[in-house]
Scaffold this active site. Sequence first.
Site, PDB file in Angstrom:
ATOM      1  N   ASP A  47      20.825  14.894  35.509  1.00 39.35           N
ATOM      2  CA  ASP A  47      20.862  13.953  36.382  1.00 39.35           C
ATOM      3  C   ASP A  47      21.682  14.596  37.674  1.00 39.35           C
ATOM      4  O   ASP A  47      22.398  15.858  37.615  1.00 39.35           O
ATOM      5  CB  ASP A  47      21.709  12.795  36.009  1.00 39.35           C
ATOM      6  CG  ASP A  47      21.173  12.074  34.773  1.00 39.35           C
ATOM      7  OD1 ASP A  47      20.081  11.528  35.020  1.00 39.35           O
ATOM      8  OD2 ASP A  47      21.749  12.328  33.603  1.00 39.35           O
ATOM      9  N   PRO A  84      44.995  40.368  40.807  1.00 38.00           N
ATOM     10  CA  PRO A  84      45.719  39.293  41.022  1.00 38.00           C
ATOM     11  C   PRO A  84      46.104  39.100  42.492  1.00 38.00           C
ATOM     12  O   PRO A  84      46.242  37.847  42.937  1.00 38.00           O
ATOM     13  CB  PRO A  84      47.327  39.642  40.682  1.00 38.00           C
ATOM     14  CG  PRO A  84      47.236  40.937  39.836  1.00 38.00           C
ATOM     15  CD  PRO A  84      45.831  41.428  40.021  1.00 38.00           C
ATOM     16  N   ARG A 136      25.995  32.513  32.357  1.00 36.56           N
ATOM     17  CA  ARG A 136      25.155  31.128  31.878  1.00 36.56           C
ATOM     18  C   ARG A 136      24.409  30.623  33.151  1.00 36.56           C
ATOM     19  O   ARG A 136      23.791  29.620  32.958  1.00 36.56           O
ATOM     20  CB  ARG A 136      26.067  30.244  31.314  1.00 36.56           C
ATOM     21  CG  ARG A 136      27.280  29.865  32.043  1.00 36.56           C
ATOM     22  CD  ARG A 136      28.213  28.831  31.597  1.00 36.56           C
ATOM     23  NE  ARG A 136      27.871  27.627  31.269  1.00 36.56           N
ATOM     24  CZ  ARG A 136      27.346  26.865  32.111  1.00 36.56           C
ATOM     25  NH1 ARG A 136      27.663  27.038  33.534  1.00 36.56           N
ATOM     26  NH2 ARG A 136      27.099  25.553  31.981  1.00 36.56           N
ATOM     27  N   GLU A 163      50.562  48.765  37.396  1.00 38.36           N
ATOM     28  CA  GLU A 163      50.969  47.699  38.634  1.00 38.36           C
ATOM     29  C   GLU A 163      49.550  47.752  39.610  1.00 38.36           C
ATOM     30  O   GLU A 163      49.881  46.983  40.605  1.00 38.36           O
ATOM     31  CB  GLU A 163      52.178  48.513  39.393  1.00 38.36           C
ATOM     32  CG  GLU A 163      53.539  47.961  38.432  1.00 38.36           C
ATOM     33  CD  GLU A 163      53.671  46.495  38.297  1.00 38.36           C
ATOM     34  OE1 GLU A 163      53.734  45.864  39.284  1.00 38.36           O
ATOM     35  OE2 GLU A 163      53.696  46.327  37.233  1.00 38.36           O
TER      36      GLU A 163
HETATM   37  C1  9D3 Z   1      54.950  42.803  39.914  1.00 34.15           C
HETATM   38  C2  9D3 Z   1      53.857  42.465  40.657  1.00 34.15           C
HETATM   39  N1  9D3 Z   1      52.643  42.028  39.586  1.00 34.15           N
HETATM   40  C3  9D3 Z   1      51.813  40.959  40.378  1.00 34.15           C
HETATM   41  C4  9D3 Z   1      51.981  39.682  39.800  1.00 34.15           C
HETATM   42  C5  9D3 Z   1      52.125  43.332  39.434  1.00 34.15           C
HETATM   43  C6  9D3 Z   1      50.842  42.915  38.529  1.00 34.15           C
HETATM   44  C7  9D3 Z   1      50.750  42.166  37.406  1.00 34.15           C
HETATM   45  C8  9D3 Z   1      49.648  42.142  36.567  1.00 34.15           C
HETATM   46  C9  9D3 Z   1      49.592  44.032  38.744  1.00 34.15           C
HETATM   47  C10 9D3 Z   1      48.513  43.929  37.761  1.00 34.15           C
HETATM   48  C11 9D3 Z   1      48.786  42.843  36.807  1.00 34.15           C
HETATM   49  C12 9D3 Z   1      47.356  42.868  35.769  1.00 34.15           C
HETATM   50  N2  9D3 Z   1      46.721  41.698  36.338  1.00 34.15           N
HETATM   51  C13 9D3 Z   1      45.436  41.939  36.488  1.00 34.15           C
HETATM   52  O1  9D3 Z   1      44.817  43.177  36.871  1.00 34.15           O
HETATM   53  C14 9D3 Z   1      44.522  40.746  36.929  1.00 34.15           C
HETATM   54  C15 9D3 Z   1      44.862  39.274  37.041  1.00 34.15           C
HETATM   55  C16 9D3 Z   1      46.080  38.491  36.792  1.00 34.15           C
HETATM   56  O2  9D3 Z   1      46.902  39.039  36.426  1.00 34.15           O
HETATM   57  N3  9D3 Z   1      45.907  37.382  36.686  1.00 34.15           N
HETATM   58  C17 9D3 Z   1      44.620  36.788  37.485  1.00 34.15           C
HETATM   59  N4  9D3 Z   1      43.541  37.308  37.686  1.00 34.15           N
HETATM   60  C18 9D3 Z   1      43.664  38.749  37.732  1.00 34.15           C
HETATM   61  S1  9D3 Z   1      42.306  39.697  37.787  1.00 34.15           S
HETATM   62  C19 9D3 Z   1      43.062  40.837  37.427  1.00 34.15           C
END
Ligand code: 9D3
Length: 260
Positions: A168, A88, A153, A115
């Site tokens: 196009d 994230p 894709r 986390e």
């Molecule tokens: C409390 C802080 N959190 C961050 C918002 C911790 C956290 C939440 C969710 C850490 C990892 C996750 C799991 N998410 C992913 O691994 C992840 C993800 C996402 O949650 N949203 C958008 N893209 C991605 S890519 C990997």
Amino acid sequence: MVFDILTIFPDFFGTPLQEGIIRRALEDGKIQVGIHNIRDYALDRHHMTDDRPFGGGEGMVMKPEPLAECLKTVLAGDETSRVIMLSPKGPRFSQQVAQRLAVSPRLVFICGRYEGVDERFRDKYVDEELSIGDYVLTGGELAALVVIDAVSRLLPGVLGCEDSAVNDSFSCGLLKHAQYTRPRIFEGTAVPEVLLSGDHAAIARYRLVETVKLTLERRPELLLDVSFTPAEQKILKKEGLLGRIETIVREYRTERSSAG
Ligand code: 9D3
């Protein structure tokens, strides 16, 4: 293109890769996917892949050694692979990023859980991080599938703009015009007459106009990054759309430059 996925949930990837265009790409050998269970590389008695965070706090952190062992085995010295961690905290995945990744010979995806992942693994082994959007998932697995789908894709012979029936200049990057199929009348509503006319030039004109109208209405910023051929511009001018596009492009350009 070779994709490798490092995950603690290998079963996640069964069905999503066994349907439709991705299935065909696998069968045709256009893509290969390797799924690797990080847990198989956890060498302690309990095959632990996560542990408590140093300094305390909520949740668990993915241990670096099983990830590093798994990655080293998968790479086997291959220096052409790009290692991508779904996180994230990464920059947002987009069609532009998909196009850039599509020219790599091999992408290795690290799917985090809990986390997050020990920072030292990221520093030593990860080439780039990617997020798929501003919402919270439970892990990187779905994000890896999104990236694989979008990149696959684009590969030659899988599908993509060069194969699409309407090729196009505008067909990439804008919202597509509405589509209709049989029956001609559905619950009292007919299909637009021009689509039944057999006049291919008229149909192309109609679709161009519908595409531009829809994009102007819903995602005008997409019009910043397309260019129209002189023939297309003539059609759009006749429909009074060229002026609207130029106004919107000008507005966004000023906004962009005043924003930074
Ligand atoms: C409390 C802080 N959190 C961050 C918002 C911790 C956290 C939440 C969710 C850490 C990892 C996750 C799991 N998410 C992913 O691994 C992840 C993800 C996402 O949650 N949203 C958008 N893209 C991605 S890519 C990997």
